[in-house]
Structure formats: structure tokens, C-alpha cells
Design an enzyme around this catalytic site. Sequence first.
Site, short mmCIF file in Angstrom:
data_model
loop_
_atom_site.label_atom_id
_atom_site.label_comp_id
_atom_site.label_asym_id
_atom_site.label_seq_id
_atom_site.Cartn_x
_atom_site.Cartn_y
_atom_site.Cartn_z
CD GLU A 1 -2.70 -1.04 2.61
OE1 GLU A 1 -2.53 -0.08 3.40
OE2 GLU A 1 -3.48 -1.97 2.85
CG ASP B 1 -3.47 7.72 8.63
OD1 ASP B 1 -3.70 6.50 8.58
OD2 ASP B 1 -3.47 8.46 7.64
#
Length: 258
Positions: free
Chosen positions: A44, A55
Amino acid sequence: MSKISEVFKNSKALITYVTAGDPNLEVTKEIILELNKDGVDIIEVGIPFSDPLADGPIIQKASQKALKNGVTLKKIFETLNEIKEEVTCPLVLMGYYNSILNYGIDNFITEAVNTGISGVIIPDLPFDEEEEFYAKIKENGIDPILLVAPNTSEERLKEISKVCSGFLYCVSIMGVTGDSQAPMEHLKEYSQRVRKYVNIPLAIGFGIDSPTKAKNIIEYFDGIIVGSALIKIIDENSDDKGKLLKEIKRFTKSLKVW
């Protein structure tokens, strides 16, 4: 069968995440090539964003560093184009929808196809908000990879299964990435529940930072996704490229516990 589906045909998958441009795009190229060489099954590539909601602090820091370096989606495509012939595993772009809108949806899809991108993950774009976008990328041979959480309803799982392809990204905890203290006891039940409604491979992410944890989890899922732990290694060794690549090799090899 898509390139991502092929990965899961005969084996479990190790999926790793890197932020494009951390510490810089030249080193990102070498990191991707190293991961590919070390037997990572899917990589990724994160598009840095100024406000990455899903995140944790480690990936946020990497994003900020990349943005400070002037990394843009255009530059990411240019960088990936330079190594696309050497990378044999599928590449998946992961980013927030705003980055794609700013770039232009048609431009994004064209560049993704030209660069050989196999899948796209957009954490802040639910499948039912932009069905046309997901249909378009699918038409162009790119897998739309969607996220589910432990509290995703059965009804929603049924709907997601109609759109998602390649693999389903199962978030192991409610929260942000990199939380290695998350309780793991619920994972068996979680995977069994999701499998009732989804017939593509399940990959689990958020909080996997050691071979022990990988071994405990892979039993119930088809793949593991490792992000923050790898980004931490990149951060700690960014001043010494040779050491950085050695550490990446050591860490990724240790995670293939099947």
C-alpha cells in the site's frame, strides 16, 4: 481474476504500508523495491494528507514530512512509473478523497491505470456516498478496497460485499492506526461474522507490530496489514539508507509466520 485476487489464491498475504515521500520520494522507491524483493505480497502506498483522520501519530508525522518535502499526487505517480516494471507485487494507493478530487477523478483513474495500480483504498469515502467513483475504478480493472470495523452492521456488510473486490480491509479496533495495545480476543468472532456476508479475502490491520501478534491473528484472516510499525522503522533509520533497508528486510521477513 485481478492481480490482488491472485495473491490470495494459494497463500496468506503480508501487506505493508508506506507513506510516499517519507523521508523522500527517491528513498520511497528503494523501500518499495526492497519490500517487493523481501516477499511482501501487496504494498500500500499512502498519499500524504494534511488531516488524516484514521491515522495515528506515527503515520501523521510521516505525512507531514512528505508534504513538507513538496510531495504531490502527480509526483507520486511519476515515482511509481519509474519502478513499475521492477515491482512484481500489486501496488495499492491509499489516500483521502480530497486528494483525488483535487487531482481530478478521471485524471486519477487514467494515471492509476498507466502506473499499474491494482487497488485503491479511501478511508473517508463510504461505498454508498460515491458509488459512481467505485464503479469507474472497477471498470478500469482496479479493485475498490473498502474498510469495515468490528461494529459494522450485518446490513452494511451485505452492501459492502457487492462493491468491494480484491480484499476487505478489516480494522481490528475502533480508533486510529498504530494502536498496538488493542485487545485481540474478539478477532476470531469478528472474522467469522464478516465471512457470513463477504466472500472475498479478509485482511486485518491496525496495531500489528510483531511476529507474535502476526502469528496470533493470521489464523483467522487471509492477510495482515502492517503500517505504523514499518513507518516507525523508516523514521528511526532515515539518516542511514543502508541500515534502513536492512531493518526493513529483517522486520518484513520476521512477519511471514505462515
